[in-house]
Design a protein around this motif. Structure first.
Motif, PDB file in Angstrom:
ATOM      1  N   LEU A   1       0.905  -1.375  -0.025  1.00 35.23           N
ATOM      2  CA  LEU A   1       0.011   0.035   0.107  1.00 35.23           C
ATOM      3  C   LEU A   1       0.692   1.150  -0.046  1.00 35.23           C
ATOM      4  O   LEU A   1       0.467   2.214  -0.741  1.00 35.23           O
ATOM      5  N   LEU A   2       1.855   1.317   0.892  1.00 36.27           N
ATOM      6  CA  LEU A   2       2.588   2.538   0.950  1.00 36.27           C
ATOM      7  C   LEU A   2       3.590   2.648  -0.443  1.00 36.27           C
ATOM      8  O   LEU A   2       3.839   3.724  -0.734  1.00 36.27           O
ATOM      9  N   GLY A   3       4.141   1.459  -0.645  1.00 36.08           N
ATOM     10  CA  GLY A   3       5.156   1.653  -1.695  1.00 36.08           C
ATOM     11  C   GLY A   3       4.805   1.407  -3.277  1.00 36.08           C
ATOM     12  O   GLY A   3       5.588   1.853  -4.108  1.00 36.08           O
ATOM     13  N   GLY A   4       3.422   1.196  -3.452  1.00 36.75           N
ATOM     14  CA  GLY A   4       2.736   1.091  -4.643  1.00 36.75           C
ATOM     15  C   GLY A   4       3.086  -0.396  -5.224  1.00 36.75           C
ATOM     16  O   GLY A   4       3.618  -1.307  -4.891  1.00 36.75           O
ATOM     17  N   ALA A   5       2.124  -0.675  -6.155  1.00 37.55           N
ATOM     18  CA  ALA A   5       2.238  -2.002  -6.858  1.00 37.55           C
ATOM     19  C   ALA A   5       3.148  -1.739  -8.025  1.00 37.55           C
ATOM     20  O   ALA A   5       2.490  -1.360  -9.045  1.00 37.55           O
ATOM     21  N   THR A   6       4.457  -2.125  -7.856  1.00 39.84           N
ATOM     22  CA  THR A   6       5.297  -2.065  -8.785  1.00 39.84           C
ATOM     23  C   THR A   6       5.130  -2.648 -10.316  1.00 39.84           C
ATOM     24  O   THR A   6       4.796  -2.263 -11.316  1.00 39.84           O
ATOM     25  N   THR A   7       4.867  -4.092 -10.110  1.00 39.88           N
ATOM     26  CA  THR A   7       4.443  -4.840 -11.172  1.00 39.88           C
ATOM     27  C   THR A   7       3.257  -4.455 -11.929  1.00 39.88           C
ATOM     28  O   THR A   7       3.349  -4.148 -13.106  1.00 39.88           O
ATOM     29  N   GLU A   8       1.941  -4.188 -11.165  1.00 37.68           N
ATOM     30  CA  GLU A   8       0.990  -3.472 -11.968  1.00 37.68           C
ATOM     31  C   GLU A   8       1.082  -1.981 -12.697  1.00 37.68           C
ATOM     32  O   GLU A   8       0.455  -1.907 -13.856  1.00 37.68           O
ATOM     33  N   ASP A   9       1.919  -1.371 -11.923  1.00 44.03           N
ATOM     34  CA  ASP A   9       2.111   0.122 -12.439  1.00 44.03           C
ATOM     35  C   ASP A   9       3.107  -0.092 -13.803  1.00 44.03           C
ATOM     36  O   ASP A   9       2.464   0.490 -14.733  1.00 44.03           O
ATOM     37  N   VAL A  10       3.808  -0.920 -13.827  1.00 44.88           N
ATOM     38  CA  VAL A  10       4.940  -1.071 -15.033  1.00 44.88           C
ATOM     39  C   VAL A  10       4.078  -1.759 -16.084  1.00 44.88           C
ATOM     40  O   VAL A  10       3.964  -1.299 -17.301  1.00 44.88           O
ATOM     41  N   ALA A  11       3.122  -2.912 -15.699  1.00 44.86           N
ATOM     42  CA  ALA A  11       2.493  -3.707 -16.744  1.00 44.86           C
ATOM     43  C   ALA A  11       1.381  -2.707 -17.252  1.00 44.86           C
ATOM     44  O   ALA A  11       1.047  -2.963 -18.482  1.00 44.86           O
ATOM     45  N   ALA A  12       0.814  -1.791 -16.716  1.00 44.50           N
ATOM     46  CA  ALA A  12      -0.213  -0.974 -17.342  1.00 44.50           C
ATOM     47  C   ALA A  12       0.384   0.272 -17.913  1.00 44.50           C
ATOM     48  O   ALA A  12      -0.338   0.504 -19.097  1.00 44.50           O
ATOM     49  N   HIS A  13       1.569   0.384 -18.012  1.00 47.09           N
ATOM     50  CA  HIS A  13       1.940   1.753 -18.595  1.00 47.09           C
ATOM     51  C   HIS A  13       3.114   1.455 -19.564  1.00 47.09           C
ATOM     52  O   HIS A  13       3.496   2.536 -20.227  1.00 47.09           O
ATOM     53  N   ALA A  14       4.119   0.069 -19.596  1.00 51.27           N
ATOM     54  CA  ALA A  14       4.920   0.157 -20.337  1.00 51.27           C
ATOM     55  C   ALA A  14       4.495   0.150 -21.769  1.00 51.27           C
ATOM     56  O   ALA A  14       3.965  -0.220 -22.299  1.00 51.27           O
ATOM     57  N   GLY A  15       5.823   0.881 -22.489  1.00 51.84           N
ATOM     58  CA  GLY A  15       5.400   1.173 -23.906  1.00 51.84           C
ATOM     59  C   GLY A  15       5.910  -0.031 -24.759  1.00 51.84           C
ATOM     60  O   GLY A  15       5.525  -0.283 -25.747  1.00 51.84           O
ATOM     61  N   ALA A  16       6.938  -0.674 -24.141  1.00 53.33           N
ATOM     62  CA  ALA A  16       7.556  -1.967 -24.917  1.00 53.33           C
ATOM     63  C   ALA A  16       6.840  -3.227 -24.346  1.00 53.33           C
ATOM     64  O   ALA A  16       6.212  -3.208 -23.328  1.00 53.33           O
ATOM     65  N   PRO A  17       6.914  -4.272 -25.052  1.00 53.15           N
ATOM     66  CA  PRO A  17       6.494  -5.662 -24.601  1.00 53.15           C
ATOM     67  C   PRO A  17       7.249  -5.871 -23.201  1.00 53.15           C
ATOM     68  O   PRO A  17       8.394  -5.460 -22.903  1.00 53.15           O
ATOM     69  N   LEU A  18       6.619  -6.259 -22.173  1.00 52.06           N
ATOM     70  CA  LEU A  18       6.924  -6.731 -20.820  1.00 52.06           C
ATOM     71  C   LEU A  18       6.749  -8.135 -20.609  1.00 52.06           C
ATOM     72  O   LEU A  18       5.948  -8.721 -20.740  1.00 52.06           O
TER      73      LEU A  18
END
Length: 309
Positions: A120-137
């Protein structure tokens, strides 16, 4: 004559064992594509008025040097034939990774295991990156190793003909590169309005499945001709897509999914992508949909809609 430098494979590394699988995967991808590897380490920083900033700067620089030395040592042990760049930046992990991967051919991250208050405090890194990555992930499970026995199967989850060019193109290429069979999976939960019990007790579920298989076979025709060496089979299931894909991942080397257009704010992956990214038994490749949909291979542009039509 100037040549364009090859785009790098970018991998996030947090200095823990959880990142080792992602690093191994990224090294294999860089070697396979003859691309440089960029290893990114984010160092979140929260300052206070009571901190001695000059001293803090020296300590942070020492930490940066230690992290870079550790990562380079691990890379040298795993592979010395890949060009490597190590980048350490202060900031939120998702923002740092997305910024460092703007020119990437592929972004690789390890699966996040933070839960509860830390998440909750640090954020959901996997989901944030997955939702906004411009390149294939690619999201890699903890403990993944490049020397494990391959299952010789790539699974691609096909939801609809929309954006199938990007999705199937990535899946067929992956299957061809690895020599694996391609399993095309389509699943949907039964809708009582369509398959509900009729007065005579007949439910046309079998008929719907047959029509879906036929529609997918038509869609795959040009791809089969373009990739004749790839063995392809189609599976259509009337089942919860989340449960179905997690079961499929247990027998796959890779699951390939399509991610729709990125949201403006925050992660928004939907009810299927999120659980698969967090719980699949194998790496998951997330292919971002282009803003302008590409026409299907050798076919006229498919109309948006479901496969059952």
């Amino acid at each position: 004559m100037t040549t364009t430098p090859p785009r790098p494979v970018v991998v996030g590394h947090d200095g823990t064992y959880a990142s080792s699988g992602a690093l191994r995967y990224a090294l294999a991808e860089a070697r396979r594509s003859d691309a440089p590897l960029r290893i990114v380490h984010a160092m979140p920083l929260q300052t206070s008025a009571f901190l001695d900033l000059p001293v803090l700067a020296e300590e942070l620089d020492a930490e940066r040097q230690q992290v870079e030395a550790t990562v380079r040592s691990e890379v040298a042990r795993l592979a010395d034939d890949v060009e490597v760049q190590v980048v350490t930046c202060h900031g939120a992990p998702a923002s740092v990774l997305l910024g460092a991967a703007e020119d990437a051919r592929l972004l690789v991250i390890g699966r996040e295991h933070r839960t509860g208050l830390r998440r909750l405090l640090g954020g959901a890194t996997t989901e944030d990156v997955a939702a906004h990555a411009g390149a294939p992930l690619v999201v890699v499970p903890e403990g993944w190793r490049d020397d494990q026995v391959p299952r010789q199967r790539v699974v691609v989850a096909l939801k609809a003909p929309t954006h199938s060019t990007e999705l199937l193109g990535a899946a067929f290429r992956r299957a061809e590169q690895s020599g694996a069979a391609l399993r095309v999976v389509h699943a949907w939960e039964p809708d009582d309005r369509v398959v509900g019990h009729r007065p005579d007790g007949w439910t046309p579920q079998v008929l719907l499945v047959e029509r879906a298989v036929a529609a997918i076979d038509d869609l795959l025709g040009p791809w089969r001709r373009a990739f004749p060496g790839v063995v392809v089979n189609v599976e259509v299931h009337v089942a919860d897509p989340r449960t179905d894909l997690l079961e499929e991942s247990a027998a796959a080397d890779l699951v390939v999914l399509l991610r729709g257009e990125a949201p403006v704010l925050g992660p928004h992956l939907g009810g299927v992508l999120r659980p698969v990214l967090h719980a699949a038994d194998c790496p998951v490749l997330l292919v971002p949909a282009t803003k302008a949909e590409l026409p299907p291979l050798d076919l006229e542009l498919e109309h948006a809609g479901t496969l059952l039509r």
